[in-house]
Structure formats: C-alpha cells, structure tokens
Scaffold this active site. Structure first.
Site, mmCIF file in Angstrom:
data_model
loop_
_atom_site.group_PDB
_atom_site.id
_atom_site.type_symbol
_atom_site.label_atom_id
_atom_site.label_comp_id
_atom_site.label_asym_id
_atom_site.label_seq_id
_atom_site.Cartn_x
_atom_site.Cartn_y
_atom_site.Cartn_z
ATOM 1 C CG HIS A 238 -8.944 1.213 12.389
ATOM 2 N ND1 HIS A 238 -9.366 2.526 12.451
ATOM 3 C CD2 HIS A 238 -10.041 0.473 12.092
ATOM 4 C CE1 HIS A 238 -10.660 2.579 12.185
ATOM 5 N NE2 HIS A 238 -11.100 1.340 11.966
ATOM 6 C CG ASP A 242 -12.884 -0.471 14.617
ATOM 7 O OD1 ASP A 242 -13.205 0.730 14.496
ATOM 8 O OD2 ASP A 242 -12.652 -1.209 13.633
ATOM 9 C CG HIS A 265 -17.275 -3.713 14.232
ATOM 10 N ND1 HIS A 265 -16.872 -2.768 15.137
ATOM 11 C CD2 HIS A 265 -16.800 -3.317 13.028
ATOM 12 C CE1 HIS A 265 -16.193 -1.821 14.508
ATOM 13 N NE2 HIS A 265 -16.135 -2.131 13.232
#
EC number: 3.5.1.108
Length: 308
Positions: A238, A242, A265
């Site tokens: 995951h 991202d 992020h």
C-alpha cells in the site's frame, strides 16, 4: 511503452464516503481532449472551479494527498491517481460534489473494474514522459527517497515500524510499474493505521469515515479486521501504491529507478516538488510500442518480516 496519450471511452460514475470527512461523495469521470491533463471539477460549487493535478496545487499533506487552488480543495486523490497512472490515462475531467474522493475499500482495486468498464481510448498525440536527468534524493530524519535516471519506473520500497505487531516491523518490495504488475501486486493493498492513532486522528477532524471496511487497523499483536490481510506484504504494497499515485501528481509519467525507505505523503510530495521546481527531468516521447518493461527489469514482489 505507451506512445500516445489516452483517455476513457465513455464516462463512468461512482459514489462512496470520504475517509477523513465522512461525507457521501458522488463522482463522474468524463473523457477529455489531448493535452488536458487530469482536472478535478467541484460541481457542488456553482462556479465549477477546476483544480489541475500538478505539484503547484498540492497542499495539506497530512495522512493524504490533497490538491488546492484559489481556496478550493480536493482531498485524498492518491488511490485514484495510482490507478490512472497504471492504466496510462492522461486526460480526464473528474466531477466531484464534495471535497474528498471516496475511500471505497481503502485500495485502488475498485478502479480496476471502473476503468475496464469505461474502456481506454488512444488519442492522436504523443504521450510525454519525464525522465530524470540526474540523481535525486530527499531525506527527512531516517526516511528517504533516492532516484536515478532510467527508461522505466521501478521502485524498491521498504517500511519499518517500531511496533509489537511483527508484520509492520520490516517489509520490502521490488516493483516495476505496469498495469499488469499494478493490478496483481499493488491494487488490492488497503490503507492502514494503528489503533492508538484512531482517537487522535478523530480529534484532529480526520478519519470520520474510517472503518474496518476501508482500512486495516493494527492492534498490539494483530489486526482488528476479521477478514485478515489480502496479502502478507499488504502494508508495504500500500505504501508503494501511495507513492505511485503521488508521483502522478507530476502530470506526466516519471521514468526513474527509485529506492525508498519509510515513505509517506509529505516525503513523496517533497520529492515530486524537487523534481518539478528544479526541472530535474527531460521531456521524452517514444516512437513505437515496446513490450512490457518486464523484458529488461523483472517486476517482482517480496515481503520480508523482521525476526523477533
């Protein structure tokens, strides 16, 4: 390698709940002409403000990737952008009637069905790729993203959490970006959080729409989800999903060989902005279709757990 730009054959719609806002959201995705890019349109606002996917418009990089222009925001775009990158979709209008893209099941898997149903349309203009010109690295404490020029997008990504749950202590993945690899190796991997974070997130006005239906919740020694994991290395898969989505914020596909450690992020956005603002790339096009990138770099996935 994809030579021409692409959009979708026909419009598609879907609905869901925003992970952080908890609001119901309706989305309509519409084909767009060549050189449009990916543009979000807030159709809950009478003036229909547009926000183009671009490093210039990233904002509030806190547990999600968000875009903002002239005070109008669209949140949590990364899972959708990851799927668009995998399908090689360059031009779209995305009409959305709230400020956050639906979380769906917490992965990009629903978008596989969505875009297969929409169909992919080849357009009559060459696709532009951004190829790194030199080594690029960003660091934050022990976290880093390091990249060098390449003719493909390949990622070696590692996660490491100091936690009692063994499966997040150490996992690594090697991934070469293609639709086939994305669908098989990344698309089903769901977002995750630690149970001790949940109340803190809610106190900050986040995770209002979070549930075991759209996120993995990690307790002290196991996960709370009764259905278990979808894959043993779902956590690093995951984080790589991202990263793929955050890289597509560049507005064009990136060609680079990337090594990453403990990404998030904010770090992803720092990397993207450095490339964009310092123009550390050259724009390239391809003259003929090439076989999948696995011919010269083998796409594989490995999950490694730390010893006790």
């Amino acid at each position: 390698m994809q030579v021409y730009q692409q959009t979708i054959e026909r419009e598609v719609t879907f609905s869901g709940i925003g992970l952080h806002t908890g609001k119901k959201v309706n989305v309509r995705i519409v084909p767009a002409p060549v050189d449009t890019g990916i543009i979000f349109v807030r159709n809950d606002i009478p003036s229909l403000p547009e926000i183009k996917v671009s490093p210039e418009n990233t904002t509030q990089l806190f547990y999600a990737t968000n875009l903002e222009k002239d005070g109008v925001i669209v949140k949590t775009v990364e899972h959708l952008l990851a799927a668009l990158s995998a399908f090689g979709i360059d031009n779209l209008y995305i009409y959305i009637d709230s400020e956050e893209v639906p979380i769906l099941d917490g992965s990009s898997a629903p978008y596989i069905y969505l875009f297969e149903n929409a169909g992919i349309k080849k357009q009559n203009r060459k696709r532009k790729y951004l190829k790194l010109k030199e080594h690029v690295e960003v660091k934050r404490e022990d976290k880093y993203i390091s990249a060098k020029p390449s003719d493909a997008l390949s990622i070696r990504n590692t996660i490491s959490f100091n936690h009692t749950y063994k499966k997040v202590r150490y996992q690594t993945i090697e991934y070469v970006h293609s639709l086939k690899n994305f669908e098989k190796l990344l698309s089903k991997a769901r977002t995750f959080c630690f149970v001790e974070e949940v109340e803190w997130l809610k106190s900050k006005g986040l995770a209002k729409g979070g549930s075991l239906d759209n996120a993995i919740v990690i307790d002290k020694y196991d996960i709370l989800n009764p259905t278990g994991l979808r894959m043993e290395n779902e956590f690093v898969a995951h984080k790589t999903l991202d990263l793929v989505g955050d890289l597509y914020v560049l507005g064009h596909p990136l060609l680079a060989d990337i090594e990453a450690y403990k990404t998030g992020h904010a770090l992803n956005a720092t990397f993207v902005r450095k490339i964009y603002e310092e123009k550390l790339y050259e724009v390239v096009e391809f003259e003929e279709e090439r076989e999948n990138l696995e011919q010269f770099v083998m796409g594989k996935i490995e999950g490694k757990l730390s010893p006790e």
